[in-house]
Design an enzyme around this catalytic site. Structure first.
Site, short mmCIF file in Angstrom:
data_model
loop_
_atom_site.label_atom_id
_atom_site.label_comp_id
_atom_site.label_asym_id
_atom_site.label_seq_id
_atom_site.Cartn_x
_atom_site.Cartn_y
_atom_site.Cartn_z
N SER A 189 -10.75 33.25 54.22
CA SER A 189 -11.36 33.50 52.64
C SER A 189 -11.16 35.06 52.35
O SER A 189 -11.11 35.66 53.52
CB SER A 189 -13.19 33.20 52.86
OG SER A 189 -13.48 34.08 51.52
N TYR A 204 -21.42 35.38 56.31
CA TYR A 204 -20.50 34.62 55.68
C TYR A 204 -19.15 35.50 56.40
O TYR A 204 -18.19 34.94 56.52
CB TYR A 204 -20.58 34.32 54.42
CG TYR A 204 -19.40 33.34 53.77
CD1 TYR A 204 -19.38 32.25 54.18
CD2 TYR A 204 -18.44 33.83 52.92
CE1 TYR A 204 -18.22 31.46 53.91
CE2 TYR A 204 -17.62 33.00 52.54
CZ TYR A 204 -17.30 31.81 52.99
OH TYR A 204 -16.22 31.13 52.63
#
Lengths: 494, 251
Positions: free
Chosen positions: B144, B157
């Site tokens: 990501s 995250y």
């Protein structure tokens, strides 16, 4: 795909044997991508290289424990998928290669299956004995040769290698070893030879060698102006030849369709060679490291790349044919090894075909329909603009082995270069060729195969023969431990 | 015994997609299956997974929770055997639970590390060994843009994606010499459940659009791919913003 649902238990967890996969982890170091000899395909498996029957039995035990199948592999010279076993064990027999017994009086040799034809002839030639059947490369193994029931350029006269095997020991997947002769366990004798490793693993093979009185052969080369001429020459020369083989130019068309060159070779009678002990020396048989005294043979394949395309091929074949035409009728004396092992003459020659590799398509067609069928086949390859890069014509005779490719007729071996772009076209063309072969009553040969479909195999072998073979497999390998990609592709697919 | 024994001249592309029951993973299964690739779709939620696979003859569901690491070697082996080989693996499993700005929750962070990183290691190591030996193959990880910088919003995250990106980079550096491609995909905002917890979003792409772009990048054997492409330049700048400024911003 059928059976889309993955097996799960009541809790929704896959029913996997985690213990089993831990067992497999021990063999991570053995994972290898095992290639087809032609290099057009491969399969990844766990490779074991046992050195004796104890280690062999151990591998069968591991297969039972881990629930993996075993594919047998000798020199790995099968063009297609006959000697690898993806996601299973590959039993590479190259180190299981001792000579167990040799009698220079009778020429009977007993050896383990990994002995190569090269090792075999080097062992016996100075005593005046040569392998009764020799493949185009000496890198094949005795076990592989027996499993494929290979033939040589003398197939019309002496049949396949199975006709010279007196006896063998076979390890069944249970670990039991049985001895087979023509009159003992004869059903397995005639099924395991030519049974492409599906019934058991040879642990020893007893072979009758051929007596020779010189290390040299009388070789005559003749040009053939077209395929009909080549067939006539074959018919005329067969009765007086010990070996006979034809090279066919795959690009020549029209009046020159199937033109080429034949080589006829004969043993020297006793007494003809004044110094047989000289010509039979291993040193005088082996190929030198250079050609013309200066060019290392190990680099030739790079130059051959220039000719592995349709235009270069045309030029090379024309040149080769012109030389053969100009020198037609020339006679030379050539050592056995140089005459037989043409495929070893240029090391790594297949690399010249590029990364996509090559396949061979070798149909066997009965005597009377062969000429027309081969002409139709050559025309078909040309119509598809996929001419063969190497065509080889041989004469055969029938034999008594269950899954045999042998018949009273001819075979034409055709090499095709494979590229990413032509795979589909080759597949389509081969479907046409299959029809021509089946219509002519022809047969196929697992050692060379990459394309056979189950329906075609049933058509040429006959449903009864396949049922008979399955029955033997069921009896001697009830858990279907012995498998290769070829077996699954041709005989386990509906 | 494979589902379809392979034919030497008619090789099929064979792929595993891990995390295939929804979002990007589901879209990747569809995109690949439509191209004729044999796809093993791996995910935890059986019903969604079956719904993803049902339209395709060449997609096959395998129910598995990626945090069940013990099971991975066996399932990997089973899949490779069913597909009769493997050419491509895409690790797509990822979670991003909602985290408040004053929340420091070990269980959530741990769950993210387990699914987003440890699961990836379990699966991709299996494939890496195989591809290393075969000297070919393609490993793809869906990381990501969040892995490019540690923002205030989602410490766990960002960490998990940074770890995944680094793991993929190391695999690439190991395997490039062996002819194996490792592709790191860095999506921006893709319209999936993960977006529900993101406070502000822009340049949002649909999962199908993202999957098309990813498959195109895989076919071109690209190394690091931002989805969509302009994120590459944005992240280049953001990565170079000095910490003394970055910590004062609301990025």
């Amino acid at each position: 795909m059928q059976d889309k649902q993955y097996n799960v238990d009541e809790l929704g967890m896959p029913q996997l044997s985690v213990a089993l996969s831990k067992e497999l982890k021990r063999f991570d170091g053995r994972l290898e991508d095992v290639p087809a000899w032609g290099g057009a395909s491969s399969g990844m498996g766990w490779v074991f290289r046992p050195i004796n029957t104890d280690q062999l039995a151990e591998v069968f035990a591991i297969a039972h424990k881990t629930d993996l199948s075993i594919g047998l592999r000798g020199g790995g010279n099968s063009y297609g998928d006959a000697a690898y076993n993806s996601n299973g064990i590959v039993l590479d027999l190259c180190r299981f290669n001792r000579v167990l017994d040799w009698n220079p009086e009778t020429g009977v040799i007993r050896a383990e299956p990994g002995l190569t034809i090269h090792q075999l002839w080097e062992y016996t030639v100075e005593d005046g004995w040569w392998p009764p059947v020799a493949t185009g490369t000496a890198k094949t193994t005795l076990g592989g040769c027996a499993a494929m029931n290979v033939h040589g350029k003398n197939a019309f006269k002496v049949g396949p290698i199975g006709d010279h095997i007196l006896e063998f020991d076979l390890m069944l997947p249970s670990g039991e070893i049985i001895t087979c002769r023509r009159n003992e366990n004869s059903d397995i004798f005639f099924a395991a030879i030519g049974g492409f490793g599906m019934l058991g693993c040879f642990t020893s093979i007893t072979l009758q060698m051929k007596r020779v009185y010189s290390g040299l052969l009388d070789v005559v080369a003749l040009a053939s102006t077209d395929l009909s001429v080549m067939f006539e020459q074959f018919r005329a020369l067969l009765p007086t030849s010990d070996y006979l083989v034809g090279w066919v130019d795959g690009v020549a068309s029209g009046n020159g369709l199937g033109r080429g060159q034949i080589h006829k070779a004969n043993y020297l009678e006793k007494g003809v060679d004044p110094y047989p002990e000289q010509s039979l020396r291993v040193d005088n048989q082996n190929l030198g490291d250079t050609i013309f005294g200066i060019v290392p043979r190990s680099i030739i394949w790079q130059g051959m790349r220039l000719f592995t395309n349709n235009y270069g091929l045309r030029a090379a074949n024309l040149g080769k044919y012109a030389v053969s035409y100009a020198t037609s009728g020339s006679k030379i004396r050539q050592p056995h090894a140089q005459f037989h092992f043409l495929l070893d003459y240029v090391p790594n020659w297949k690399k010249s075909y590029g990364g996509g590799g090559l396949i061979q398509y070798q149909p066997f067609i009965p005597r009377d329909s062969a000429e027309n069928a081969f002409k139709t086949i050559l025309r078909t390859t040309q119509r598809h603009d996929l001419p063969t890069y190497l065509g080889v014509l041989k004469r055969h005779r029938p034999d008594a082995f269950l899954m045999t490719h042998g018949l009273d007729g001819f075979s034409l071996a055709l090499d095709f270069r494979i590229t990413q772009a032509n795979r589909q076209r080759i597949v389509r063309m081969v479907r046409e060729l299959d029809e021509i072969v089946l219509d002519a009553g022809g047969r196929f040969y697992p050692a060379k195969d990459s394309t056979l479909r189950p329906s075609v195999a049933t058509a040429y072998l006959g449903a009864d023969t396949i049922a008979r073979f399955r029955e033997l497999k069921q009896r001697y390998d009830p858990d279907s431990v012995l498998q290769t990609n070829l077996w699954r592709r041709v005989f386990m697919t509906p | 015994m494979p589902v379809q024994p392979s034919r030497p001249l008619e090789p099929k592309q064979r792929a595993i997609v891990v995390g295939a029951s929804s979002g990007l993973g589901a879209a990747l299964v569809s995109t690949l299956a439509q191209k004729g690739v044999l796809v093993a779709a791996v995910a935890r939620r059986r019903e969604q997974l079956e719904a993803v696979c049902t339209p395709f003859e060449n997609a096959r569901p395998y129910v598995h929770d990626v945090t069940n690491y013990e099971e991975v070697p066996a399932l990997f082996q089973q899949i490779v055997s069913d597909l009769d080989g493997l050419d491509l693996i895409i690790y797509c499993a990822g979670i991003q639970p909602a985290v408040a700005l004053d929340e420091y929750d070990f269980q959530k962070d741990r769950a993210m590390m387990e699914t987003n990183v440890i699961g990836a290691m379990a699966w991709l190591n299996e494939a890496a060994l195989r591809f290393h030996r075969a000297q070919r193959g393609h490993i793809v990880g869906i990381s990501s843009i969040a892995g490019d910088r540690g923002r205030a919003a989602f410490p766990g995250y960002h960490t998990s994606k940074a770890a995944l990106s680094t793991f993929l980079e190391s695999l690439r550096n190991r395997l490039a010499k062996r002819g194996v491609t490792v592709t790191t995909i860095k999506p921006g905002f893709v319209d999936t459940v993960l977006l529900e917890n993101a406070p502000k979003t822009f340049w949002v792409v649909s999962p199908d659009d993202a999957a098309q772009r990813i498959v195109a990048a895989i076919e071109k054997r690209e190394q690091t791919v931002y989805v969509i492409g302009r994120w590459r330049w944005v992240m280049l700048i953001i990565r170079h913003v000095p910490s003394f400024i970055f910590r004062r911003t609301s990025i």
